[in-house]
Design an enzyme around this catalytic site. Structure first.
Site, PDB file in Angstrom:
ATOM      1  N   LYS A 139      27.761 -36.936  27.874  1.00 42.33           N
ATOM      2  CA  LYS A 139      28.400 -37.050  29.191  1.00 42.33           C
ATOM      3  C   LYS A 139      29.782 -37.684  29.126  1.00 42.33           C
ATOM      4  CE  LYS A 139      24.259 -37.204  32.121  1.00 42.33           C
ATOM      5  NZ  LYS A 139      23.388 -38.091  32.941  1.00 42.33           N
ATOM      6  N   GLU A 152      35.236 -43.677  31.366  1.00 43.64           N
ATOM      7  CA  GLU A 152      35.554 -44.167  32.701  1.00 43.64           C
ATOM      8  C   GLU A 152      34.403 -44.929  33.354  1.00 43.64           C
ATOM      9  OE1 GLU A 152      38.417 -40.499  32.650  1.00 43.64           O
ATOM     10  OE2 GLU A 152      38.522 -41.957  34.212  1.00 43.64           O
TER      11      GLU A 152
END
Lengths: 326, 773
Positions: free
Chosen positions: B730, B734
């Site tokens: 994934k 961030e």
């Protein structure tokens, strides 16, 4: 940064002579402040006279006081066992300054001459009376959160940035200054700095060719029981929002003498004699500390974003006094 | 469906391998973009405007031009013209520029420190000095500083983030639901301008090797995007432009697109006929590569008496530039995190004399999570419910915004494991009630999430008969471990030891990879690397089945499998041979595979990638794809002085497959520190009258130092997600900072009983809030 010449002096006399030949000359020792100022075009010097070969060294602890050669590095003085033991406030102020790398380079004499961190002074695109006399002071109704609440004028509210000087003015420090003719004089550090008034570009008593050769701190009981507290936006490597240098001589539960000075709030290192006077003869209690600390900010003239310093200065004094008693 | 990577026995993927390029970096051999010493290299320095608004009346370059070593002084009057600039809408689209204005194209000044001249000299020192001698006469006008300025006019931009995201969204009847809610919370959350401040400033070295051949050594998060922007602006075909970024000293979004200094350097190199190197100064970094915009969010949360959310209404006001409608899309995460039956968001912008803001680590998610996660904490406090419990009561078992099922979601495990590691059970339910001497101690937490955006990229793998391989993709390593993790993936995919695999990146001559941004790089590039290696095996299997001397001669290719570099019959594994034998016998010195890896919605459904709207593209697959996590924070607040220190930190993240336990941990730590900085100290201050920054350097702009950060605990929840890409990755760049500011602010609330919503939480704000004594 402009082009400049560089020369190394072997004696104070040689340094003064070299500097006299060029009215835009500057002395350089550690260079941590001067080079920054030149890189930002805040100062433009056509000649740099290097003082590092001069024999202005030595940290001498005598019964009468401490004598520090002006070319001693901040880290050497801050870590000196005699200073740590007899003048803890000086050691703590030094070790709370800048970063280890800068302290290894920066000289004691140079630290006394460091210039303000006011953002308007540090950027030549802004008007600034200190940098360009008569150009104006945008700080008055601009970004003034970190600026002075004491000692300011309509021309300037720039904060004096040094930690060391706060400790030194608290302890009645005197400077030895040698002039171009080789004559020495002694100046009380608290008299050395000038309030901005209408001439914020004139910051101290140094005349062209003058060299600070030594820093002399008288021995005292309040120097041995002293402490430096620095409140800042991050844990390290930041200038003080407010700092306090305090020293107490307590005998039989009564304060016999007291020394209190503030950093981060004044246009010069800010000694507060009224606070000291209020402490003498009292018991060292939090209540008494608080009552005395209130006197520190009687003359405060805060601006829009630095009002908090009025309260924070008092709390910092109280905490520093509590910690020195702990 | 493409093949899915599976763990190899004794494989390298997931292991805490140290950085393969670590030695090069610490010995100074790694060449960053400003370290290529080309023959005849010259140095460019930009002179900037002191004023924020006005007109250039005249420029006198004689003094600068006379200086020793000066080769050229370039201004809007003599700079070579470009084929296209971003100054009009079509040009902006074609050039992919993040700002609809290129300096040195006219005499108007729109923002403080706007470039007005570029000096080229034989040394950096000469150019730096000469730049100060360019005399510009300005006719200044009064600038607008931000959206608070009385002269600023707020408007509804319809679309935000430079037209890529919808400004307005609405689900259900949020206003009516809010009005009839038993609990109604309304609060305003604000933060100032933040700047990315990567350690390596932006830099460009432009070299015209021939009049129609340009090589640029660039500090960028994406060589391909830079190449494409340069092609549009110079009017040259892409293949005549080569962009190289071998190492990057951080980016955080500010190197995600091509900013003016790059093309100005290219033009300067053209003008002087020699290579030009330009590195932005640290002060210039505050006004050259965008920033996170100053903004104010109003968050309304309606809930039932038992704490179930009925309505979420989010509005945002922020400052933008004279040309662009940039606002971080904060509302997406507000809509995503909880099971709210109704939702509405809107944006208002005001034009001011500032440059265009841009993506900065978790753009939208970082500030949006601050608003929603503090509001959830308020809701918990209002009801006297534990902050984790209130989140579980509102747990979204699917994506309420899109109606889609999650591709995978480990948020409950993150809460549980985080609470366990942190010691959450020791938390006093009452705020302002935990003391240690003169310190107030508080514990806070927040949820985190970040989308798996749509992305794709290509990689090439070349396997040699002697058992080594070179694997390539035009990707970027921001310093976070791309070189290392791709080497691990290639080694496992080819069955080779790590030291036999060399991974190359950062060059437009290599297969095209996406920008390293939006957390897409790890998943996209690793998938393309894995698939390129599969392509190698497919080619070798084809070679084997027609090789009379191979044990696999005449086997059907689909009946052959490969494990640890050995080709064998699936039905009869004893029948087979190592690739080296096959290749040597066939005199195949090397063999190359190439493949495209897809990431996000396009992996599930190829048609998804065609959507123009960024959000719709992300949502066009069959599942809603996001990473989730939870951050836990303990703070100690000095009750007299207002200073806050983070004393304990735990992050638990579920982000699919973790490629390298060590670099992943480092990235989460780095992101959390980034968030702690935004919560406690970072702030770029713009003077309200001059619209110019007053603290544009690293003495004035505080980022955390070691002393601000405690030992941090990071864990990943094991998660297998087959819907997102071939590697099941994934991305974590961030999510590491999403929710961090809220976790800190929630801990401060718990410590002090005071809710502070104006970042950063500096000692003055804390002290003036009136702490318990």
């Amino acid at each position: 940064m402009n082009n400049f010449s560089y020369t190394q002096a072997a004696s104070t006399k040689e340094a003064a002579t070299a500097a006299q030949g060029d009215k835009n000359a500057a002395f350089i020792s550690g260079g941590t402040s001067l080079i920054d100022l030149m890189k930002s075009n805040i100062e433009q010097h056509s000649l740099l006279v290097d003082l590092n070969k001069l024999s202005l060294l030595g940290i001498e602890n005598a019964a009468t006081g401490l004598r520090i050669g002006a070319l001693e590095r901040m880290s050497d003085v801050g870590e000196n066992p005699q200073v740590v033991q007899n003048y803890p406030v000086i050691s703590q102020a030094l070790l709370a300054s800048a970063s280890p790398q800068l302290r290894n380079m920066a000289s004691m004499g140079g630290n006394l001459l460091q210039r303000t961190r006011c953002g308007y002074f540090r950027d030549t695109a802004f008007p600034c009376n200190k940098r360009v006399p008569g150009s104006g002071c945008p700080a008055q109704d601009g970004d003034n959160r970190t600026l002075a609440i004491l000692g300011g004028s309509e021309s300037c509210i720039a904060t004096h940035a040094s930690d060391l000087c706060v400790a030194l003015v608290a302890l009645d420090t005197k400077l030895t200054i040698e002039n171009a003719k080789g004559q020495s004089r002694s100046v009380l550090l608290s008299d050395f700095y000038k309030l901005p008034g209408k001439t914020p570009h004139l910051e101290n008593q140094l005349q062209p060719g003058d060299i600070i050769t030594a820093i002399n701190v008288p021995a005292a009981a309040h120097a041995r029981k002293s402490h430096y507290l620095k409140v800042r936006d991050r844990a390290s490597y930041a200038y003080a929002l407010v700092s306090a240098a305090v020293g107490l001589d307590v005998q039989g539960g009564t304060i016999r003498s007291a020394r209190v000075a503030l950093g981060g709030v004044g246009t010069v290192p800010w000694r507060v004699p009224a606070v000291e006077k209020a402490l003498v003869g009292k018991a060292p209690t939090e209540e008494n500390f608080r009552a005395a600390a209130a006197l520190a900010v009687r003359d405060a003239a805060p601006k829009e974003h630095n009002k908090f310093k009025v309260e924070l200065a008092q709390r910092t004094i109280v905490r520093a006094l509590l910690e020195v008693m702990a | 469906m493409e093949p899915q990577f599976s763990d190899q026995p004794g494989g390298f993927v997931g292991k805490p391998l140290v950085r393969v390029e670590g030695r090069e970096k610490v010995t100074g051999k790694a060449k960053y973009s400003a370290e290529f010493a080309l023959p005849g290299l010259t140095y460019g320095v930009i002179a900037t405007s002191p004023i924020a608004k006005g007109k250039i009346q005249s420029i006198d370059t004689t003094a600068a031009a006379r200086e020793l070593g000066v080769i050229a002084v370039l201004t809007h009057q003599n700079l070579p013209k470009l084929a296209k600039t971003p100054n009009d809408a079509a040009g902006k689209k074609d050039t992919g520029a993040p700002m609809g204005f290129l300096p040195l194209t006219g005499d108007e000044i729109f923002y403080a420190a706007q470039p007005v001249a570029l000096v080229v000299a034989d040394t950096l020192e000469h150019a730096t000095h000469a730049a100060t001698l360019v005399k510009v006469n300005y006719a200044p006008q009064k600038p607008i500083a931000d959206f608070h300025d009385p002269k600023a006019e707020l408007f509804d931009p319809e679309k935000v983030q430079d037209g890529k995201q919808k400004g307005h969204t609405k689900r259900g009847e949020p206003q009516a639901a809010f009005a009839s809610s038993a609990i109604q919370l309304t609060a305003t959350y604000t933060h100032p301008v933040y700047n990315h401040n990567p350690m390596e400033p932006g830099s460009t070295t432009a070299h015209w090797e021939a009049p129609d051949r340009l090589t640029v050594y660039e500090s960028t998060q994406g060589v391909t995007r830079t190449q494409s922007s340069l092609a549009a602006m110079t009017g040259m075909p892409r293949e005549q432009i080569r962009v190289i970024t071998k190492y990057l000293g951080g980016g955080f979004g500010c190197k995600g697109a091509m900013w003016p200094h790059t093309i100005l350097t290219v033009q300067a190199a053209k003008a002087v006929g020699r290579p030009v190197k330009l590195m932005l100064t640290r002060p210039q970094m505050f006004t050259s590569m965008g920033h996170r915009e100053d903004q104010s969010q109003v968050m309304k949360l309606g809930a039932s008496a038992d704490g179930k959310i009925t309505s979420l209404i989010h509005t945002k006001q922020s400052t933008t530039s004279p040309w662009d409608n940039y606002a971080e899309p904060n509302s997406k995460i507000v809509d995503l995190l909880y099971a709210s039956p109704s939702f509405e968001s809107s944006y208002e912008l005001a034009r001011a004399n500032v440059m265009t803001s841009t993506f900065m680590r978790a753009p939208g998610e970082a500030p949006g999570s601050f608003a929603i996660e503090c509001s959830m904490d308020d809701l918990a406090a209002r009801l006297g419910v534990d902050p984790i419990e209130i989140r579980l009561r509102n747990y979204a078992d699917h994506d309420y915004g899109t109606g889609q099922q999650w591709s995978s979601k480990s948020l409950k495990q993150c809460y549980a494991r985080g609470a366990e590691l942190f010691g959450w059970s020791k938390r006093n339910p009452k705020a302002g009630a935990t003391r240690d001497g003169r310190y107030l101690v508080g514990m806070g937490m927040a949820s985190a999430s970040y989308p798996v955006h749509n992305s794709q990229g290509t990689a090439r793998a070349r396997l040699y008969a002697d058992g080594h391989a070179v694997v390539q993709a035009g990707a970027t390593d921001l310093g976070t471990g791309t070189y290392t993790v791709m080497t691990q993936v290639a080694a496992d995919s080819l069955g080779l030891p790590i030291e036999k695999v060399r991974f190359e990146l950062g060059d437009t001559q290599l297969p095209t990879a996406p920008n390293s941004g939006g957390s897409v790089a790890a998943g996209t590039v690793s998938s393309s690397v894995y698939l390129a290696c599969q392509d190698v095996w497919q080619k070798l299997i084809k070679a084997a089945v027609i090789d009379k001397k191979s044990p696999l001669y005449r086997a059907k290719p689909e009946d052959v499998a490969v494990e640890k570099g050995r080709l064998f019959l699936k039905k009869d594994p004893k029948k087979g041979e190592p690739f080296g034998e096959l290749m040597k016998r066939g005199e195949i010195t090397d063999i190359e595979g190439m493949a495209q890896g897809k990431y996000g919605s396009g992996y599930e459904d190829a048609a998804a990638a065609k959507n123009a709207d960024a959000t719709e593209k992300d949502q066009a697959g069959h599942h809603s794809m996001h990473s989730f996590g939870a951050h836990f924070c303990e703070v100690r607040v000095d009750m007299d002085l207002g200073t806050i220190r983070v004393s304990k930190w735990v992050s638990v993240i579920g982000a699919g497959r973790i490629l390298n336990a060590q670099t992943a941990r480092s990235q989460i730590i780095g992101g959390a520190i980034f968030g702690i900085g935004s919560a406690l100290m970072e702030e770029t201050i713009r003077d309200p009258h001059y619209s110019r920054y007053t603290n544009a350097d690293l003495a004035g702009y505080h980022v955390p130092v070691n002393a601000d950060i405690p030992n941090m605990t990071v864990e990943f929840v094991e998660e297998h997600d087959p819907y997102i890409n071939a590697m099941g990755v994934k991305g974590i760049g961030e999510i590491a900072m999403v929710g961090v500011a809220a976790a800190v602010a929630n801990a401060v609330f718990h410590a002090t009983g005071k809710r502070l919503r104006d970042l950063p939480l500096t000692p003055d704000k804390v002290m003036m809030a009136g702490l318990p004594s």
